[in-house]
Design a protein around this motif. Structure first.
Motif, short mmCIF file in Angstrom:
data_model
loop_
_atom_site.label_atom_id
_atom_site.label_comp_id
_atom_site.label_asym_id
_atom_site.label_seq_id
_atom_site.Cartn_x
_atom_site.Cartn_y
_atom_site.Cartn_z
N ILE A 206 -23.11 14.06 8.09
CA ILE A 206 -24.53 13.97 8.44
C ILE A 206 -24.90 15.00 9.49
CG2 ILE A 206 -26.28 12.49 9.50
CD1 ILE A 206 -24.79 10.10 8.15
N MET A 207 -24.05 15.17 10.50
CA MET A 207 -24.35 16.12 11.57
C MET A 207 -24.35 17.56 11.03
SD MET A 207 -22.61 14.77 15.10
CE MET A 207 -23.53 16.04 15.98
N ALA A 208 -23.43 17.88 10.14
CA ALA A 208 -23.39 19.22 9.55
C ALA A 208 -24.66 19.48 8.76
CB ALA A 208 -22.16 19.37 8.67
N PHE A 209 -25.10 18.47 8.02
CA PHE A 209 -26.33 18.57 7.23
C PHE A 209 -27.53 18.86 8.13
CE2 PHE A 209 -29.99 16.33 5.25
CZ PHE A 209 -30.08 17.06 4.07
N VAL A 210 -27.60 18.17 9.27
CA VAL A 210 -28.70 18.37 10.21
C VAL A 210 -28.63 19.76 10.82
CG1 VAL A 210 -29.67 17.60 12.41
CG2 VAL A 210 -28.94 15.91 10.72
N LYS A 211 -27.42 20.19 11.24
CA LYS A 211 -27.27 21.51 11.85
C LYS A 211 -27.60 22.64 10.88
CE LYS A 211 -23.95 20.52 15.55
NZ LYS A 211 -24.74 21.17 16.63
N SER B 15 -19.08 17.17 0.40
CA SER B 15 -19.88 18.27 -0.16
C SER B 15 -20.91 18.73 0.86
CB SER B 15 -20.56 17.84 -1.46
OG SER B 15 -21.55 16.86 -1.23
N SER B 16 -21.48 17.80 1.62
CA SER B 16 -22.43 18.15 2.66
C SER B 16 -21.79 19.06 3.70
CB SER B 16 -22.97 16.88 3.34
OG SER B 16 -23.75 17.19 4.47
N MET B 17 -20.56 18.78 4.06
CA MET B 17 -19.86 19.62 5.04
C MET B 17 -19.67 21.04 4.52
SD MET B 17 -16.83 17.26 6.55
CE MET B 17 -16.99 15.51 6.45
N GLY B 18 -19.15 21.14 3.29
CA GLY B 18 -18.86 22.45 2.74
C GLY B 18 -20.10 23.30 2.55
N LEU B 19 -21.16 22.72 1.98
CA LEU B 19 -22.40 23.47 1.75
C LEU B 19 -23.09 23.81 3.07
CD1 LEU B 19 -23.88 21.61 -1.35
CD2 LEU B 19 -22.60 23.75 -1.31
N ALA C 66 -21.64 24.25 5.93
CA ALA C 66 -20.86 25.33 6.55
C ALA C 66 -21.23 26.68 5.94
CB ALA C 66 -19.37 25.06 6.39
N ARG C 67 -21.53 26.67 4.63
CA ARG C 67 -21.93 27.92 3.97
C ARG C 67 -23.26 28.43 4.54
NH1 ARG C 67 -18.74 31.21 0.57
NH2 ARG C 67 -20.14 32.93 0.08
N VAL C 68 -24.18 27.49 4.83
CA VAL C 68 -25.46 27.88 5.42
C VAL C 68 -25.26 28.39 6.85
CG1 VAL C 68 -27.71 27.02 6.20
CG2 VAL C 68 -26.76 26.24 4.01
N ILE C 69 -24.44 27.68 7.61
CA ILE C 69 -24.27 28.00 9.03
C ILE C 69 -23.49 29.30 9.24
CG2 ILE C 69 -23.23 27.21 11.20
CD1 ILE C 69 -23.74 24.31 10.11
N LEU D 186 -16.02 22.04 12.90
CA LEU D 186 -15.83 21.12 14.04
C LEU D 186 -16.01 21.84 15.36
CD1 LEU D 186 -12.79 18.96 12.84
CD2 LEU D 186 -15.21 18.41 12.75
N GLY D 187 -15.81 23.16 15.34
CA GLY D 187 -15.97 23.93 16.57
C GLY D 187 -17.39 23.96 17.09
N ILE D 188 -18.38 23.66 16.24
CA ILE D 188 -19.77 23.64 16.70
C ILE D 188 -20.28 22.22 16.89
CG2 ILE D 188 -20.26 25.85 15.58
CD1 ILE D 188 -21.75 24.29 13.38
N MET D 189 -19.38 21.25 16.74
CA MET D 189 -19.75 19.85 16.95
C MET D 189 -19.47 19.46 18.40
SD MET D 189 -20.68 18.45 13.99
CE MET D 189 -20.82 19.18 12.35
N PRO D 190 -20.13 18.40 18.92
CA PRO D 190 -19.75 17.86 20.23
C PRO D 190 -18.27 17.49 20.24
CG PRO D 190 -21.80 16.88 19.47
CD PRO D 190 -21.27 17.68 18.32
N GLN D 191 -17.64 17.64 21.39
CA GLN D 191 -16.19 17.41 21.46
C GLN D 191 -15.79 16.02 20.97
OE1 GLN D 191 -13.91 18.39 24.88
NE2 GLN D 191 -14.42 20.57 24.77
#
Length: 479
Positions: A194-199, A277-281, A283-286, A302-307
């Motif tokens: 969910i967080m990757a999708f938002v970012k 799938s949300s993570m992979g796609l 990441a492709r956008v980011i 994970l490097g751009i997520m809160p620790q």
């Protein structure tokens, strides 16, 4: 460096191993207790241990990279697996449970004889070992990336952890900790997905990707290769001792097995087909196309997520890896002690079989460490595992459904299918033909030809076994 993850991950692994050893410390009296938890697990424990072993490091690391590389075409892997599990839940799971046999190899032994048992054992052990090698590489990446260990030291530590938890915890220790670990896996994947999708900017961000990344019918991978991979993954679970059948046999009743598998199908669909799938796609956008190594995608994300979030997901990966590796070692160890040693030394005591299982676990772990030095790619090991175990599909289900398949025909089919897959893999899949299709064709042709030539009638026990599977009735072997 994520210092929180560097503390949490080793502490979590140590806690899980300790719980496994404590829970499983009394399971060494017999091989059934050690490898099947006495056959009395409730459905929610069975569901937890299947989820935890299916959604392993290969999924949480390798699949994220695959979605990043090829886009939504990879969703068919998750949907194919979920469909297979649901079919097993509704049709075959209770039938397998009602056979009252310990392992897949034992099914082959009763239906086709000892030669078939040994061949099936070999195929199971190759497939399980391939997954185990992928798990060594997966945990080493986590420990080196988040704890700061060198990759080689991380591999050694991974092997030590796997050996201790499997050999001392047994299946009961694994199963009950898997409930905890499956919850952590699902929560970790949900939060990061969910967080990757938002970012990435949500749906508007994903809409900026080229159509070949968002269209599941795109062909970023050659169509026959992708179809072969999906069928191999789905088909493997119909004969997979480590992922499905061993755990179904450890459940206390056919009804519990059915409930557990339905829950697994739902969880697996949500996790693999939606959240990962949300993570992979995302990441492709980011990151665009700037990540060259697919297995590094999750580390970058994970490097751009809160620790704290990164630490949660990294711990979930460690949980998934630990339980999958243990399941593979336990499955192949069961094959070795129960089916191979049991064939040549039928008078071997239960305690000695447990001891030999533990010795085998150590040997397999050391061999895995050596091989991963030369081939650390996770998905390569996973695809090999998916494919090789499909060699058992045609002879196993032809034998359980038809009274016309003789013992010799089934054994020949099993051998030809397995050898064909291995040879086709070793020579690099000529003409781009997936090894799965070669193996299935070899298995089908050989069972048909051998069946025409050999008309040896079945024994009374083999007839009873087929009847029991067809009618979903209880069966008791005299062997």
């Amino acid at each position: 460096m994520n210092y929180l993850a560097a503390i949490i991950i080793p502490a979590y692994i140590a806690l899980m191993v300790l719980i496994m050893v404590i829970v499983g410390r009394k399971s060494s009296n017999s091989l059934k207790d050690y490898a099947l938890a006495g056959g009395g697990l409730p459905w929610f424990v069975t569901a937890g241990t299947i989820v935890a072993s299916l959604i392993g490091g290969g999924t949480m690391i390798g699949y994220v990279g695959s979605y990043y590389t090829v886009g939504m075409e990879w969703v068919w892997m998750g949907l194919g697996l979920a469909s297979a599990i649901l079919f097993i839940a509704l049709v075959t799971g209770s039938r397998i449970k009602n056979l009252n046999l310990t392992s897949v190899a034992e099914i082959f032994a009763v239906r086709y004889g000892e030669n078939a048992r040994l061949i099936a054992c070999l195929l199971i052990m190759i497939g399980d070992f391939a997954v185990f090698c992928g798990m060594i590489s997966s945990l080493a990446r986590i420990l080196s990336g988040y704890v700061g260990l060198s990759y080689n030291v991380a591999m050694i530590l991974s092997v030590v952890v796997f050996v201790i938890s499997t050999s001392l915890g047994g299946f009961k220790g694994m199963a009950y900790t898997d409930v905890i670990q499956s919850i952590l896996i699902v929560v970790g994947v949900a939060v990061v997905g969910i967080m990757a999708f938002v970012k990435a900017g949500g749906f508007s961000g994903l809409s900026t990707l080229p159509e070949n990344y968002t269209n599941p019918f795109a062909t970023n991978i050659p169509a026959m290769t992708m179809i072969g991979n999906v069928l191999a993954l789905a088909g493997m679970n119909f004969v997979s001792q480590s992922a499905i059948i061993q755990k179904v046999n450890a459940t206390r009743s056919p009804g519990d097995a059915k409930r557990a598998l339905v829950v697994v199908a739902i969880c697996q669909t949500l996790v693999v087909s939606l959240l990962i799938s949300s993570m992979g796609l995302s990441a492709r956008v980011i990151f665009g196309g700037n990540i060259e190594v697919a297995d590094d995608v999750i580390v970058k994300l994970l490097g751009i997520m809160p620790q704290g979030i990164a630490a949660l997901y990294a711990s979930a990966i460690a949980a998934a890896i630990l339980t999958t590796a243990n399941a593979m070692l336990m499955s192949s160890g069961l094959c070795f002690a129960n089916d191979i040693l049991g064939t040549f030394k039928p008078d071997l005591s239960e305690k000695k079989r447990v001891m030999m299982t533990r010795i085998f676990v150590v040997f397999a772990a050391v061999l895995g460490y050596v091989l991963v030095q030369y081939s650390p790619d996770i998905i390569t090991w996973m695809i090999l595992a998916y494919t090789i175990q499909n060699a058992m599909i045609i002879p196993m289900y032809a034998g359980l459904l038809s009274k016309r398949v003789s013992a010799r025909a089934g054994t020949i089919s099993l051998a030809f299918s397995g050898v064909s897959i291995l040879i086709w893999e070793l020579i690099g899949r000529p003409m781009g033909i997936h090894s799965l299709f070669v193996g299935l064709a070899a298995g089908l042709l050989s069972i048909l030809i051998a069946g025409v030539i050999d008309k040896t009638p079945l024994t009374a026990e083999q007839y009873a076994m087929v009847d029991a599977f067809r009618k979903n009735k209880s069966f008791t072997s005299t062997q």
